[in-house]
Design an enzyme around this catalytic site. Sequence first.
Site, PDB file in Angstrom:
ATOM      1  N   LEU A   1       0.869  -1.176   0.000  1.00  0.00           N
ATOM      2  CA  LEU A   1       0.000   0.000   0.000  1.00  0.00           C
ATOM      3  C   LEU A   1       0.907   1.228   0.000  1.00  0.00           C
ATOM      4  CD1 LEU A   1      -2.679  -0.881   2.731  1.00  0.00           C
ATOM      5  CD2 LEU A   1      -3.042  -0.761   0.253  1.00  0.00           C
ATOM      6  N   ASP A   2       0.419   2.328  -0.569  1.00  0.00           N
ATOM      7  CA  ASP A   2       1.202   3.568  -0.562  1.00  0.00           C
ATOM      8  C   ASP A   2       1.378   4.080   0.862  1.00  0.00           C
ATOM      9  OD1 ASP A   2       1.276   3.498  -3.281  1.00  0.00           O
ATOM     10  OD2 ASP A   2      -0.295   5.002  -3.570  1.00  0.00           O
ATOM     11  N   LEU A   3       2.372   4.954   1.011  1.00  0.00           N
ATOM     12  CA  LEU A   3       2.685   5.540   2.323  1.00  0.00           C
ATOM     13  C   LEU A   3       1.454   6.168   2.989  1.00  0.00           C
ATOM     14  CD1 LEU A   3       5.019   6.466   4.274  1.00  0.00           C
ATOM     15  CD2 LEU A   3       5.124   8.560   2.908  1.00  0.00           C
TER      16      LEU A   3
END
Length: 244
Positions: A105-107
């Site tokens: 997942l993105d930051l």
Amino acid sequence: MALNRSRLDRFLSTTINISRRDTRILFAQGRVQVDGRTASDGNQQIDRFTCITFDGTILQDNKPRYLMLHKPVGVVSATRDTEHRTALEILNEPENSDLHIAGRLDLNTSGLLLLTNDSRWSSRLTAPDHKVEKRYRVTLQKPLNDSYVKAFNQGMYFEFENLTTRPAGFKQLSLFVAEITLQEGRYHQIKRMFGRFRNPVLALHRISVGKIQLCPTLSPGQYRELTSEEVSHIQGFAAHTRFL
Ligand code: URA
């Protein structure tokens, strides 16, 4: 991570330092046990989760692990990072646990993150051909309208990768909130799809992967083991047999 499938005689010969030929004597004497049964065939396939004992001494006994983490915003989906805390660092697990992330997942995305030490399971889960559905709740800066549904359902052409995204589900939940279902995980996919409408994503949260739903009692940063049902829920993605 390597899948580590090997032959039993090869494993024994390197672990206890005898020739492959001599392993036959050990089998004949009934001194080797594999998953609780006396082994007789050096050709037997083993992997890193096969329990192997010799004269009652454990040579290998790794347990497969399957975890769900409620990933908080600001935690990076990586093993190591110089700037941010990583998903592996926030787990209360030994550093040598061999856990890895199954589907990043993105930051600034929160929600369901799966981790395991079973690379066969994670590679089946993330293989593009298996089209495991991932569901997200997205909060947008600008109001949504009917034109989004068709665009998401049709798929969008991404010039950088020279591909058209697979049909994505779009369900409007309120004026600014939608539920998106993807069958793949392209780089920043949801943000780029909303980018076509010049509508910035304010919050992105993963709700589920296949039939595995983020447990509502887990606060951001908390995690738990998957149940055997959750591990095997995704059809055709049998987990390591010792677990079930
Ligand atoms: N799409 C994104 O843009 N980011 C994610 O983390 C997942 C899907």
